[in-house]
Design a protein around this motif. Sequence first.
Motif, mmCIF file in Angstrom:
data_model
loop_
_atom_site.group_PDB
_atom_site.id
_atom_site.type_symbol
_atom_site.label_atom_id
_atom_site.label_comp_id
_atom_site.label_asym_id
_atom_site.label_seq_id
_atom_site.Cartn_x
_atom_site.Cartn_y
_atom_site.Cartn_z
ATOM 1 N N ASN A 49 0.946 -1.363 0.182
ATOM 2 C CA ASN A 49 0.158 -0.045 -0.014
ATOM 3 C C ASN A 49 0.516 1.224 -0.151
ATOM 4 N N TRP A 59 0.686 -7.741 8.053
ATOM 5 C CA TRP A 59 -1.008 -6.966 7.309
ATOM 6 C C TRP A 59 -2.424 -7.201 8.077
ATOM 7 N N GLN A 60 -2.394 -8.263 7.992
ATOM 8 C CA GLN A 60 -3.621 -9.014 8.621
ATOM 9 C C GLN A 60 -4.044 -8.053 10.711
ATOM 10 N N SER A 95 -4.227 -4.098 9.724
ATOM 11 C CA SER A 95 -5.523 -3.135 9.181
ATOM 12 C C SER A 95 -6.126 -3.703 10.220
ATOM 13 N N SER A 96 -6.590 -4.723 11.270
ATOM 14 C CA SER A 96 -6.380 -5.868 12.212
ATOM 15 C C SER A 96 -7.358 -4.449 13.202
ATOM 16 N N VAL A 101 -6.148 -1.137 12.610
ATOM 17 C CA VAL A 101 -7.502 0.252 12.038
ATOM 18 C C VAL A 101 -8.220 -0.163 11.791
ATOM 19 N N ASN A 102 -8.168 -1.396 12.133
ATOM 20 C CA ASN A 102 -10.565 -1.758 11.750
ATOM 21 C C ASN A 102 -10.850 -1.544 13.033
ATOM 22 N N ALA A 109 -8.360 5.645 7.672
ATOM 23 C CA ALA A 109 -8.789 4.568 6.916
ATOM 24 C C ALA A 109 -8.578 4.306 5.418
ATOM 25 N N PHE A 162 -5.896 2.323 3.762
ATOM 26 C CA PHE A 162 -5.650 1.305 2.665
ATOM 27 C C PHE A 162 -6.513 0.989 0.753
ATOM 28 N N ALA A 169 -5.115 -0.726 -1.689
ATOM 29 C CA ALA A 169 -3.679 -1.635 -0.526
ATOM 30 C C ALA A 169 -3.999 -2.597 -1.716
#
Length: 157
Positions: free
Chosen positions: A39, A54-55, A58-59, A61-62, A75, A79, A82
């Motif tokens: 990204n 990344w998982q 991103s978790s 950020v989520n 966010a 993303f 990405a």
Amino acid sequence: MTQFLGEYECKIDAKGRIMLPVGLRKQVSPEAQERFVVNRGFEQCLALYPYDEWQKISSEVNKLNLYNKKNRDFARYFFRGATELSLDGNGRILMPKPLLEYAGVKTELVLFAYSNRIEIWDKQLYDNLLTDEPEDFSALAEEVMGRTTERGNDGLS
């Protein structure tokens, strides 16, 4: 947790593929299964993460409260663009053209690996960044690292 280390000069081929150096491939955790996500990074570079890292990111950020406009803006930008990538049989990754254009990558690039990511820089931009080094690196180190409390007196141990 992945802990990358190294700086590698590479070339991108006419199809937009980068050969991931063996030294970096050896540092990728088996959990990533040779999958990555790229990204937009900060300061006009790209950030390449092993899929498992990344998982985790991103978790985080989520978990942001998306009713807050600044969080939504962050966010969206984080993303945006990405893209999941995989190593081919020759250890290459095919980079998305729009991301290469964002980073100004033409033919020569630098893979700067640290922490859980590999930054992808156009070589000229990276060289310019390094020549713009702070005049007093020790003062910067004191300001940034002097705040940590889990380190020894030298800030490194």
